[in-house]
Design a protein around this motif. Structure first.
Motif, PDB file in Angstrom:
ATOM      1  N   GLN A  40       0.365  -2.687  -6.111  1.00 32.19           N
ATOM      2  CA  GLN A  40      -0.576  -1.857  -6.872  1.00 32.19           C
ATOM      3  C   GLN A  40      -0.534  -2.189  -8.365  1.00 32.19           C
ATOM      4  OE1 GLN A  40      -1.651   1.610  -5.248  1.00 32.19           O
ATOM      5  NE2 GLN A  40      -1.725   2.883  -7.058  1.00 32.19           N
ATOM      6  N   ASN A  41       0.671  -2.278  -8.914  1.00 35.80           N
ATOM      7  CA  ASN A  41       0.768  -2.555 -10.343  1.00 35.80           C
ATOM      8  C   ASN A  41       0.515  -4.031 -10.663  1.00 35.80           C
ATOM      9  OD1 ASN A  41       1.241   0.105 -10.896  1.00 35.80           O
ATOM     10  ND2 ASN A  41       3.452  -0.105 -11.128  1.00 35.80           N
ATOM     11  N   ILE A  42       0.661  -4.885  -9.679  1.00 35.56           N
ATOM     12  CA  ILE A  42       0.306  -6.295  -9.898  1.00 35.56           C
ATOM     13  C   ILE A  42      -1.214  -6.406 -10.056  1.00 35.56           C
ATOM     14  CG2 ILE A  42       0.229  -8.577  -8.817  1.00 35.56           C
ATOM     15  CD1 ILE A  42       2.990  -7.969  -7.586  1.00 35.56           C
ATOM     16  N   VAL A  43      -1.932  -5.729  -9.187  1.00 37.66           N
ATOM     17  CA  VAL A  43      -3.403  -5.729  -9.293  1.00 37.66           C
ATOM     18  C   VAL A  43      -3.823  -5.173 -10.651  1.00 37.66           C
ATOM     19  CG1 VAL A  43      -5.527  -4.770  -8.311  1.00 37.66           C
ATOM     20  CG2 VAL A  43      -3.683  -5.537  -6.790  1.00 37.66           C
ATOM     21  N   LYS A  44      -3.171  -4.090 -11.017  1.00 35.39           N
ATOM     22  CA  LYS A  44      -3.482  -3.460 -12.305  1.00 35.39           C
ATOM     23  C   LYS A  44      -3.195  -4.418 -13.465  1.00 35.39           C
ATOM     24  CE  LYS A  44      -2.101   0.843 -14.578  1.00 35.39           C
ATOM     25  NZ  LYS A  44      -1.009   1.840 -14.553  1.00 35.39           N
ATOM     26  N   ALA A  45      -2.091  -5.125 -13.384  1.00 31.52           N
ATOM     27  CA  ALA A  45      -1.701  -6.043 -14.459  1.00 31.52           C
ATOM     28  C   ALA A  45      -2.690  -7.192 -14.580  1.00 31.52           C
ATOM     29  CB  ALA A  45      -0.288  -6.590 -14.194  1.00 31.52           C
ATOM     30  N   VAL A  46      -3.105  -7.724 -13.453  1.00 34.77           N
ATOM     31  CA  VAL A  46      -4.024  -8.867 -13.508  1.00 34.77           C
ATOM     32  C   VAL A  46      -5.358  -8.432 -14.113  1.00 34.77           C
ATOM     33  CG1 VAL A  46      -5.273 -10.570 -12.123  1.00 34.77           C
ATOM     34  CG2 VAL A  46      -2.887 -10.030 -11.591  1.00 34.77           C
ATOM     35  N   GLY A  61      -9.830  -2.109  18.200  1.00 38.59           N
ATOM     36  CA  GLY A  61      -8.473  -1.644  17.908  1.00 38.59           C
ATOM     37  C   GLY A  61      -8.040  -1.878  16.476  1.00 38.59           C
ATOM     38  N   GLU A  62      -8.925  -2.404  15.655  1.00 41.01           N
ATOM     39  CA  GLU A  62      -8.526  -2.690  14.282  1.00 41.01           C
ATOM     40  C   GLU A  62      -8.374  -1.399  13.474  1.00 41.01           C
ATOM     41  OE1 GLU A  62     -11.158  -5.117  11.979  1.00 41.01           O
ATOM     42  OE2 GLU A  62      -9.636  -5.459  10.444  1.00 41.01           O
ATOM     43  N   VAL A  63      -7.303  -1.343  12.712  1.00 40.61           N
ATOM     44  CA  VAL A  63      -7.020  -0.175  11.884  1.00 40.61           C
ATOM     45  C   VAL A  63      -7.140  -0.577  10.420  1.00 40.61           C
ATOM     46  CG1 VAL A  63      -5.225   1.457  11.160  1.00 40.61           C
ATOM     47  CG2 VAL A  63      -5.403   0.776  13.566  1.00 40.61           C
ATOM     48  N   SER A  64      -7.842   0.213   9.640  1.00 44.44           N
ATOM     49  CA  SER A  64      -7.728   0.002   8.192  1.00 44.44           C
ATOM     50  C   SER A  64      -7.454   1.346   7.531  1.00 44.44           C
ATOM     51  CB  SER A  64      -8.980  -0.667   7.634  1.00 44.44           C
ATOM     52  OG  SER A  64     -10.058   0.225   7.697  1.00 44.44           O
ATOM     53  N   ILE A  65      -6.625   1.266   6.511  1.00 41.89           N
ATOM     54  CA  ILE A  65      -6.293   2.491   5.780  1.00 41.89           C
ATOM     55  C   ILE A  65      -7.379   2.721   4.746  1.00 41.89           C
ATOM     56  CG2 ILE A  65      -4.655   3.586   4.212  1.00 41.89           C
ATOM     57  CD1 ILE A  65      -2.423   2.169   5.685  1.00 41.89           C
ATOM     58  N   ARG A  66      -8.067   3.829   4.896  1.00 46.83           N
ATOM     59  CA  ARG A  66      -9.154   4.113   3.958  1.00 46.83           C
ATOM     60  C   ARG A  66      -8.619   4.750   2.686  1.00 46.83           C
ATOM     61  NH1 ARG A  66     -14.342   7.734   5.444  1.00 46.83           N
ATOM     62  NH2 ARG A  66     -14.294   9.076   3.600  1.00 46.83           N
ATOM     63  N   ILE A  93       8.923   3.763 -13.552  1.00 44.61           N
ATOM     64  CA  ILE A  93       9.856   3.254 -12.541  1.00 44.61           C
ATOM     65  C   ILE A  93       9.736   4.062 -11.255  1.00 44.61           C
ATOM     66  CG2 ILE A  93      12.316   3.079 -11.977  1.00 44.61           C
ATOM     67  CD1 ILE A  93      12.807   2.221 -14.889  1.00 44.61           C
ATOM     68  N   VAL A  94       9.607   5.369 -11.388  1.00 39.45           N
ATOM     69  CA  VAL A  94       9.503   6.223 -10.200  1.00 39.45           C
ATOM     70  C   VAL A  94       8.233   5.882  -9.411  1.00 39.45           C
ATOM     71  CG1 VAL A  94       9.034   8.607  -9.481  1.00 39.45           C
ATOM     72  CG2 VAL A  94      10.956   8.099 -10.983  1.00 39.45           C
ATOM     73  N   ASP A  95       7.127   5.733 -10.096  1.00 36.51           N
ATOM     74  CA  ASP A  95       5.889   5.373  -9.390  1.00 36.51           C
ATOM     75  C   ASP A  95       6.032   4.023  -8.692  1.00 36.51           C
ATOM     76  OD1 ASP A  95       4.746   7.713 -10.222  1.00 36.51           O
ATOM     77  OD2 ASP A  95       3.494   6.811 -11.788  1.00 36.51           O
ATOM     78  N   GLY A  96       6.701   3.102  -9.365  1.00 36.95           N
ATOM     79  CA  GLY A  96       6.914   1.780  -8.760  1.00 36.95           C
ATOM     80  C   GLY A  96       7.753   1.872  -7.499  1.00 36.95           C
ATOM     81  N   GLN A  97       8.776   2.709  -7.542  1.00 33.52           N
ATOM     82  CA  GLN A  97       9.608   2.901  -6.346  1.00 33.52           C
ATOM     83  C   GLN A  97       8.790   3.491  -5.202  1.00 33.52           C
ATOM     84  OE1 GLN A  97      12.955   2.249  -5.565  1.00 33.52           O
ATOM     85  NE2 GLN A  97      12.918   0.974  -7.376  1.00 33.52           N
ATOM     86  N   ILE A  98       7.947   4.449  -5.527  1.00 33.62           N
ATOM     87  CA  ILE A  98       7.109   5.056  -4.484  1.00 33.62           C
ATOM     88  C   ILE A  98       6.149   4.007  -3.908  1.00 33.62           C
ATOM     89  CG2 ILE A  98       5.279   6.745  -4.045  1.00 33.62           C
ATOM     90  CD1 ILE A  98       7.973   8.078  -4.272  1.00 33.62           C
ATOM     91  N   HIS A  99       5.488   3.259  -4.772  1.00 29.81           N
ATOM     92  CA  HIS A  99       4.558   2.231  -4.281  1.00 29.81           C
ATOM     93  C   HIS A  99       5.246   1.280  -3.306  1.00 29.81           C
ATOM     94  CE1 HIS A  99       1.989   2.517  -8.247  1.00 29.81           C
ATOM     95  NE2 HIS A  99       1.822   3.556  -7.454  1.00 29.81           N
ATOM     96  N   GLY A 100       6.384   0.771  -3.738  1.00 25.57           N
ATOM     97  CA  GLY A 100       7.082  -0.205  -2.903  1.00 25.57           C
ATOM     98  C   GLY A 100       7.584   0.408  -1.612  1.00 25.57           C
ATOM     99  N   GLY A 101       8.012   1.661  -1.704  1.00 26.77           N
ATOM    100  CA  GLY A 101       8.459   2.358  -0.498  1.00 26.77           C
ATOM    101  C   GLY A 101       7.312   2.557   0.475  1.00 26.77           C
ATOM    102  N   LEU A 102       6.175   2.948  -0.044  1.00 26.55           N
ATOM    103  CA  LEU A 102       4.997   3.119   0.809  1.00 26.55           C
ATOM    104  C   LEU A 102       4.664   1.805   1.505  1.00 26.55           C
ATOM    105  CD1 LEU A 102       2.612   5.223  -1.505  1.00 26.55           C
ATOM    106  CD2 LEU A 102       3.946   6.026   0.450  1.00 26.55           C
ATOM    107  N   ASP A 132      -3.365  -6.651   2.584  1.00 29.18           N
ATOM    108  CA  ASP A 132      -3.003  -5.850   3.758  1.00 29.18           C
ATOM    109  C   ASP A 132      -2.670  -4.412   3.415  1.00 29.18           C
ATOM    110  OD1 ASP A 132      -3.160  -8.155   5.397  1.00 29.18           O
ATOM    111  OD2 ASP A 132      -1.156  -8.750   4.725  1.00 29.18           O
ATOM    112  N   LEU A 133      -2.630  -4.103   2.129  1.00 26.54           N
ATOM    113  CA  LEU A 133      -2.208  -2.764   1.724  1.00 26.54           C
ATOM    114  C   LEU A 133      -3.300  -2.092   0.907  1.00 26.54           C
ATOM    115  CD1 LEU A 133       1.469  -3.626   0.746  1.00 26.54           C
ATOM    116  CD2 LEU A 133       0.744  -2.223   2.686  1.00 26.54           C
ATOM    117  N   PRO A 134      -3.372  -0.771   1.005  1.00 31.23           N
ATOM    118  CA  PRO A 134      -4.409  -0.050   0.272  1.00 31.23           C
ATOM    119  C   PRO A 134      -3.956   0.294  -1.139  1.00 31.23           C
ATOM    120  CG  PRO A 134      -3.134   1.497   1.557  1.00 31.23           C
ATOM    121  CD  PRO A 134      -2.538   0.136   1.818  1.00 31.23           C
ATOM    122  N   HIS A 135      -4.881   0.820  -1.897  1.00 33.13           N
ATOM    123  CA  HIS A 135      -4.538   1.468  -3.159  1.00 33.13           C
ATOM    124  C   HIS A 135      -3.898   2.812  -2.830  1.00 33.13           C
ATOM    125  CE1 HIS A 135      -4.996   2.575  -7.415  1.00 33.13           C
ATOM    126  NE2 HIS A 135      -5.230   3.783  -6.937  1.00 33.13           N
TER     127      HIS A 135
END
Lengths: 177, 823
Positions: A140-146, B660-665, B681-690, B725-728
């Protein structure tokens, strides 16, 4: 052994390499460019991305001998006069890295992407970085950075943009065609 | 005195850009593989291509003659000194554990196990010579399926143990006295309520950190120095000493820049031990760096459980009992904390709910696969997945709105602190607030309305909404609790603060960052505590010589344990400084006020700073009687409790019922991780965890063939998601401070991973439940989803298991499992 001459980050090197030596191993082990890293052995992760004559390549999928006579730019050759490249700066500003292992390749690919499309939307950034894996950020933040960098590099955006055009002239930014 | 920048604002809570970035964005990195030492040679590992076999002979003659080769070693060569790799978590007194050699001696028990090593001048020459080693294997029966492994007369992974069952660990609320008898609750619900049973499969995952593991060992100094891409330099040093009998003070371990871990580098690896022994024997520095396929096949894996759950409730939705029976795949060996990983989940199946009767039992099973161990969340993602899936299943069975069912059962904000049926005391939380905010961000009601419209219109692409209202236990951990769980160590953390004469500060931490940003966050904490500028703080870590004491980073523990140790050390600095400040100001200590680095004499304009005191202490010309000339302080903090972050995650998926295709809207998460030191940093941890939790739901699985060969042994096959492969993610926070530490912080590293997997799978099932689908196995690939839809339509055989029992006359909204539902 084969003799090659390669300009890496503006410095010319002449070396003997085994024909099988990959460009990434040449860069790391013979030229000392350890900023460029190896993340996989199947060309999936993109961590080793550098610019070869202005185009991004995964340096694990290029033989060193193929770079003979070429110019290579690595993550270590982006900053100019102590100033970061706008994409490097944007990665810092937008917290687009955590462990930082994918970051050199991600930045090199992002610069290439912005050369092809100076004003990408989110989807275009995501597709442009599809060959570079990051395990930490969720992208997410990579997209934002670019996109942030794109804004700062656009015409009339000030000193940061000039920096890039000067690199494009010297043929090492990789952004231009 | 040198200029010291004045701190302008409170650092706590500021979105400080990270100190760590400067070197990482410019390539000035210190990955272990970047190291080159004088005379260094390279080690390559030959790995077993077969899953289970006796080694009948190894011929290394040709390899020894190969160009550049210094030495070749087999397990037999190291057998007398390699010991057995440590398992620090014997979960029960009768746990069965095999010997775990770093280099296999007589037998291999998984494909990928190390059988020989070559040392050569270059890595390329070492790898070339591996191909010249000739190993004869005598195949043994391969044990892969956990249920088959437990059957009478099953083939055995370790025949000398006489069983494939490593341990059984159980908790029963009636026995412990924290609640009722679950069997009684189930009987009651059969008569007068609802009982839902499900079987879930937690597929095997691979941590897949981006930096492959690497070890460099330099035996040439008085202290032998081992660099490793590890999360746990301090634990590693102790374990090297204990495993190999090496005097601990003769070993120095350094974790330089480490490129991610996610639990995957929470290990004492065979390769660390082998590199150590080989370098010591050769008297030369040795480097080993793995390739990606080596990493995927031999680094420990995660998850891999079969979960049988039974939940029972009254017809009004009040949950009356929960029974959890697990089979957990250990793989071939018990690594550092392998047996304890599923047990960490035992305390989390009851989650945020008030469940009056609870039974948990986990059987740990050996198979001929790569050992499992910690992977982001470690036991808690499995628990959260299961309970959050069950809540959706129960809601469907009762015909209740799934969020309402959750709310009916969850702990209300005014009920904290709350002691759960599994004996934990949740200090704080506000599930109502997080859920309300998530619903708003997500437009929950709007999406539900759209879902109804599209169902009515029989849209081939159906919308599903998935919910995960989670909590987790992290900040591992109070030592007394770890002791009660038979863990082999404590859960404290150490920090030290060195006040330099110029007013700058060095902070020593036992936490060992590998991407988290501790240098930044710890600097912010110390800046506030001591009134020094952010840039005047240097954080030292990851080297047992400078940071001599620590328990390292895992289990979302760094801030809640290590960060608090930093606070405690800073408090000691201030107390030491106070005495000197009082002397300098010719005032009584009692008359001094302290605020962010500045001492003032109450009622006067007289004052001084910690920095000025540091200089005075350095000079030591005029100190009060009995005061030693140092402000340096250290602290070892042992928390009284875990921390319990929580949150509400909502996921909307579009499921193509024809492909059967799934996309996260859309994906919205509201996490409550207590107070926040650095929101960036906290938001980054959440993003990566998600990202990692979603990856389990949709993409990743370590797959073995029938011979026990890992067939997802490259990143072309093991599907780590890319940016497309990942959503916003739409993220926000509520802040309910923890009451068990002075900063009010909770862990954040694992929350996103723990919460997200069930949100995604619930969303997929919600999209197609009206077609009769009640489960889709992970990863929910198009094929799996398509099969589940068609199985429900009665067109193909289902692979999903499950059953629903309802009381007579019940089953509002229930699915007819015999006839495939709505069709």
């Amino acid at each position: 052994m084969t003799r090659i001459t390669v300009t890496v980050d503006g410095v010319k090197y002449t070396d003997e390499v085994e024909p099988r030596t990959l460009l990434v191993h040449y860069l790391r082990e013979q030229v000392g460019k350890t900023g460029t890293v190896v993340g996989c052995d199947t060309s999936n992760c993109g961590a080793c991305t550098v610019h070869l004559d202005g185009q991004s390549v995964k340096s694990c999928s290029v033989f060193a001998v193929q770079a003979d006579g070429s110019e290579v730019t690595t993550i270590e050759g982006l900053a100019r006069d102590g100033r970061l490249h706008p994409v490097q700066q944007a990665f810092h500003d937008n917290h687009a890295l955590q462990c930082g292992f994918c970051t050199p390749g991600m930045i090199m690919q992002a610069i290439d992407l912005l050369g092809d499309n100076p004003n990408p939307d989110d989807e275009q950034v995501r597709h442009g970085l599809e060959g570079n894996l990051c395990r930490c950020t969720g992208y997410q933040n990579i997209v934002k950075a670019v996109r942030d960098a794109a804004g700062k590099m656009s015409p009339g955006a000030g000193p940061a943009a000039e920096q890039v055009s000067s690199q494009a002239r010297s043929g090492v930014s990789g952004g231009g065609q | 005195m040198t200029a010291t920048a004045e701190p302008s604002v409170n650092e706590f809570g500021q979105a400080r850009k990270r100190k760590e970035d400067a070197r990482l964005i410019s390539g000035r990195t210190r990955w272990t593989d970047n190291l080159t030492l004088p005379g260094m040679v390279h080690l390559a590992v030959l790995r077993s291509p077969v899953a289970h076999a006796t080694i009948t002979s190894i011929d290394v003659g040709a390899a020894k003659q190969a160009p550049g080769v210094t030495a070749v070693f087999t397990g037999r060569d190291l057998a007398d000194e390699q010991g057995s790799l440590p398992c620090a978590w014997p979960i029960s007194p009768d746990m069965v554990a095999p010997q775990a050699p770093s280099l296999a001696v007589d037998r291999v028990n998984f494909a990928g196990e190390a059988v020989a090593v070559v040392v050569a001048r270059s890595a390329a020459e070492a790898h070339d010579a591996l191909e010249l080693i000739d190993v004869d294997y005598d195949d043994l029966p391969v044990v892969l399926d956990m249920e088959a492994a437990l059957a009478d007369g099953a083939d055995l992974v370790h025949p000398e143990l006489g069983t494939n069952r490593s341990a059984l660990w159980a908790f029963d609320s009636a026995e412990v006295g924290t609640g009722g008898d679950v069997e009684e609750a189930i009987r009651g619900a059969r008569d007068n309520g609802v009982v839902v049973k499900r079987r879930f499969r937690q597929q095997r995952l691979i941590p897949a950190f981006m930096e492959p593991r690497s070890v460099v060992m330099d035996p040439t100094g008085e202290q032998m120095t081992l660099w490793s891409a590890t999360q746990i330099p301090h634990v590693l040093r102790v374990m090297i000493a204990m495993t190999l009998g090496v005097p601990e003070h003769k070993v120095r371990v350094i974790a330089p820049d480490v490129g991610g871990g996610f639990g995957g580098k929470l290990q004492v690896t065979p390769e660390e031990i082998i590199t150590f022994l080989v370098a010591r024997r050769l008297g030369k520095p040795v480097k080993w760096t793995e390739g990606r396929s080596e990493s995927l096949v031999s680094g420990h894996h995660g998850r891999d459980q079969i979960q049988d759950l039974t939940i029972c409730a009254n017809r009004d939705g009040t949950v009356t009992g929960l029974k959890v029976e697990l089979l957990a795949d250990m793989g071939a060996y018990l690594r550092l904390v392998t047996p304890g990983v599923p047990i960490l989940g035992a305390f989390m199946y009851n989650a945020i709910y008030k469940i009056p009767a609870y039974h948990f039992a986990c059987t740990n099973v050996f198979t001929d696969k790569t050992p499992t161990d910690a992977y982001r969340g470690a036991g808690r993602p499995e628990a959260t997945f299961a309970i959050e899936r069950m809540m959706d299943e129960l809601a469907a069975e009762l015909g209740m709105e799934p969020l309402e069912l959750r709310e009916k059962n969850w702990i209300k904000h005014e009920e904290f602190p709350y002691t759960t049926i599994s004996t934990l005391t949740y200090d704080s939380g506000n599930y109502e607030a997080a859920t309300a905010r998530a619903k708003e961000l997500f437009d929950y009601d709007g999406l539900r309305a759209e879902q109804q419209r599209r169902r009515a219109a029989n849209d081939p692409v159906q919308l599903g909404i998935g919910i995960s209202t989670f909590t987790e236990m992290c900040g591992l951990a109070p030592s007394r609790v770890l002791g009660s769980l038979s863990y082999g160590a404590g859960g404290w953390e150490h920090a030290a603060i060195r006040m330099l004469p110029t007013g700058k500060v060095e902070v020593v931490t036992g936490s060992s960052p590998h991407g988290q940003g501790h240098e930044t966050a710890w600097s912010q904490i110390v800046s506030d505590q001591l009134g020094v500028a952010f840039d005047d703080v240097e954080v030292l870590h990851g080297d047992t010589q400078s940071s001599h004491k620590g328990m390292d980073s895992y289990g979302s523990r760094s801030l809640t344990v290590g960060g608090i140790a930093v606070v405690k050390a800073a408090e000691k600095v201030v107390e030491k400084a106070r005495k000197v400040a009082a002397h300098m100001l010719e005032a009584s200590e009692d008359d001094l006020e302290y605020d962010r680095g500045r001492f003032t004499v109450r009622g006067t304009d007289k004052g001084t700073t910690v920095a000025d005191v540091a200089l005075a202490v350095f000079a030591a010309h005029d100190l009060p009687e009995g005061v030693e000339p140092s402000l340096d302080s250290d602290a070892t903090f042992d928390p009284e409790n875990f921390s319990f972050p929580h949150g509400t995650h909502l996921c909307a998926t579009e499921v193509d019922t024809e492909t059967g295709e799934v996309s996260i809207r859309s994906y919205a998460s509201v996490d409550d991780v207590g107070t926040v030191v650095n929101p960036l940093i906290v938001d980054g941890q959440i993003h990566g965890g998600l990202a990692q939790g979603i990856a389990q739901a949709l993409y990743e699985e370590a797959v073995y063939d029938e011979a026990g060969t890992l067939v997802t042994g490259t990143l072309a096959d093991y599907l780590v998601p890319s940016a497309v492969d990942l959503p916003h993610f739409t993220t926000d926070r509520t802040e309910t401070p923890s009451t068990t530490n002075p900063l009010g912080v909770k862990g954040v590293g694992e929350a996103g991973t723990i919460a997200s997997t069930p949100a995604v799978v619930n969303a997929i099932i919600d999209a197609v439940r009206h077609l009769g689908v009640r489960d889709v196995e992970m990863p929910c690939s198009p094929q799996t989803v398509w099969r589940a839809i068609n199985a429900a339509r009665g067109q193909v055989k289902s692979t999903s298991e499950g059953s629903t029992e309802t009381a007579a006359g019940g089953g509002l909204g229930s699915i007819d499992s015999q006839h495939g539902g709505a069709r």
